[in-house]
Scaffold this active site. Structure first.
Site, PDB file in Angstrom:
ATOM      1  CG  HIS A  72      -4.531  -6.611   1.882  1.00  0.00           C
ATOM      2  ND1 HIS A  72      -3.970  -5.430   2.318  1.00  0.00           N
ATOM      3  CD2 HIS A  72      -5.858  -6.365   1.775  1.00  0.00           C
ATOM      4  CE1 HIS A  72      -4.916  -4.513   2.458  1.00  0.00           C
ATOM      5  NE2 HIS A  72      -6.080  -5.054   2.142  1.00  0.00           N
ATOM      6  CG  ASP A  74      -0.450  -5.190   0.215  1.00  0.00           C
ATOM      7  OD1 ASP A  74      -1.342  -5.943   0.652  1.00  0.00           O
ATOM      8  OD2 ASP A  74      -0.531  -4.593  -0.877  1.00  0.00           O
ATOM      9  CG  ASP A 105      -7.521  -1.503   3.732  1.00  0.00           C
ATOM     10  OD1 ASP A 105      -7.530  -2.730   3.545  1.00  0.00           O
ATOM     11  OD2 ASP A 105      -7.509  -0.684   2.806  1.00  0.00           O
ATOM     12  CD  GLU A 140      -6.576  -5.217  -1.716  1.00  0.00           C
ATOM     13  OE1 GLU A 140      -7.692  -5.140  -2.242  1.00  0.00           O
ATOM     14  OE2 GLU A 140      -6.040  -4.252  -1.149  1.00  0.00           O
ATOM     15  CD  GLU A 141      -4.538  -1.396   0.116  1.00  0.00           C
ATOM     16  OE1 GLU A 141      -5.019  -0.837  -0.890  1.00  0.00           O
ATOM     17  OE2 GLU A 141      -5.144  -1.512   1.188  1.00  0.00           O
ATOM     18  CD  GLU A 169      -9.741  -5.676   1.770  1.00  0.00           C
ATOM     19  OE1 GLU A 169      -9.686  -4.610   2.422  1.00  0.00           O
ATOM     20  OE2 GLU A 169      -8.817  -6.071   1.038  1.00  0.00           O
ATOM     21  CG  HIS A 357      -6.592   3.562   1.602  1.00  0.00           C
ATOM     22  ND1 HIS A 357      -6.542   3.354   0.241  1.00  0.00           N
ATOM     23  CD2 HIS A 357      -6.582   2.337   2.152  1.00  0.00           C
ATOM     24  CE1 HIS A 357      -6.523   2.056  -0.019  1.00  0.00           C
ATOM     25  NE2 HIS A 357      -6.546   1.416   1.146  1.00  0.00           N
TER      26      HIS A 357
HETATM   27 ZN   LIG Z   1      -7.717  -3.756   2.021  1.00  0.00          ZN
END
Ligand SMILES: [Zn+2]
Length: 384
Positions: A72, A74, A105, A140-141, A169, A357
């Site tokens: 992903h 995003d 990520d 995805e997020e 991931e 994150h």
């Molecule tokens: Zn991820």
């Protein structure tokens, strides 16, 4: 000249692709993949009540085997940008560390996948001995409604068939080579609602206090383990996350009490078996008193990609490049692998997840080079 994962990662990090924004990230991929001979599709999915999301599917080759590289572009929001040592969408490198939201990520891993594929293709006359696809979502997020699940359905409707998938991931707790994910636990949310009869706190015999009953039911639900784990999974676990009565007074017995909970469960359970188990425990503890459990719909089913030749090949490539034998794990939250597993076996291996994150998300440029070498080795072994 070898493709440079650091340059690709930088270009991706400079795209502010906070879900649901594409931010230019898929365009970066489209240009590189198109130039390498891939047929590239940009696919937008919509659903009432959610944002439209851009996704990308690209394939090179027509024969089997067909390896799909998923991911992903995003990212989660950067949070307070002032607290970042480097701006979150600048792609700055200091002392061999690349900073930016999505560094681990998981734009970094997509860059490594891409660099590895470019190198593999140029070493093999520009064509794989089979097919390679990129399955990249922009959702995805977020709520993950217009992302991988629909992209897989779209691809299947076109007749695409996948043999194996690698999802990049971030899987490593501390160092590259720590961990491969070969499955994920399922996740299920529920609310326990206990109803009684309100009344004066000094006259409990004239009321039916739901607080007493919810305490008893919660204790019964939590008293025994849900299972003892299985060959590749930790024991299933239930956690209450909130207990609420909302009573503003001190002298009124309330009419209702609620407890919200989440269950992370292994392959000894299904959603159905868990619901039956929890309701049976609650029923026994309620002793005829009123309660009900409202279960939220969940698409997070448990799955396991059984160890075998494909998992061995991936672990072997990681060990050969990093010098470390990765643990085969099913820990952590859910991922898009839960959708992919319905189409082909999927394993997850990416960067170190320590900064994901967080403020100052970053990746060592050396890790990008090493992960590219791992992916390259996987490709070379897969297409023999
Ligand atoms: Zn991820």
């Amino acid at each position: 000249m070898a493709a440079d994962p650091v340059t690709i990662a930088r270009d991706l990090l400079r795209c502010p692709s906070v879900t649901p924004q594409e931010g230019g990230a898929l365009t970066v991929l489209e240009k590189i993949l198109g130039a390498a001979g891939f047929t590239v599709y940009r696919v937008v999915f919509s659903e009432p009540g959610t944002d439209d999301i851009e996704n990308l599917y690209a394939r090179i080759g027509t024969a089997g085997p067909h390896l799909v590289l998923a991911g992903h572009t995003d990212v989660v929001p950067p949070g307070d940008e002032v607290r970042w040592r480097h701006p979150p969408f600048a792609g700055e490198i200091t002392n061999g560390v690349l900073f930016g939201r999505g560094a681990v990520d998981m734009k970094g891993a997509i860059a490594c996948n891409l660099a590895a594929v470019l190198d593999h293709l140029s070493a093999n006359g520009g064509k794989p001995k089979g097919s390679i696809s990129f399955l990249i979502t922009g959702d995805e997020e977020g709520v993950a409604v217009n992302g991988t699940m629909k992209l897989l359905q779209w691809a299947a409707a076109r007749g695409e068939k996948f043999d194996h998938c690698i999802l990049g991931e971030p899987t490593n707790p501390k160092e590259l080579g720590d961990m491969v994910k070969i499955g994920r636990r399922g996740s299920l949310n529920g609310t326990l609602i206990v109803t009684g009869t309100e009344g004066h706190v000094a006259y409990p015999a004239l009321a039916d206090n739901p607080v007493r009953r919810i305490v008893a039911i919660m204790a019964a639900v939590m008293a025994e383990p849900l299972d003892t784990g299985s060959a590749h999974f930790d024991p299933s676990n239930l956690e209450f996350t909130s207990v609420d009565v909302g009573n503003k007074t001190v002298n009124v017995i309330p009419p209702e009490a609620r407890g919200r909970f989440n269950i992370r469960f292994n392959d000894r359970h299904t959603q159905g078996s868990l619901k039956a188990l929890i309701e049976a425990r609650a029923h026994a503890a309620a002793q005829g008193g009123h309660f009900r459990i409202e279960w939220e719909p969940s698409n997070a089913h448990v799955f396991l990609t059984k160890p075998g030749p494909f998992v061995d090949m991936v672990s072997g490539a990681i060990a050969a490049v990093t010098g470390r034998q990765p643990e085969l794990s099913t820990s952590g939250g859910t991922s898009d692998a839960r959708f992919i597993k319905d189409y082909c076996p999927v394993v997850e291996f990416g960067l170190v997840n320590a900064s994901m994150h967080k403020i100052d998300e970053c990746v060592a440029t050396g890790d990008l080079v090493t992960l590219t070498a791992v992916y390259r080795r996987i490709l070379d072994r897969y297409f023999v």
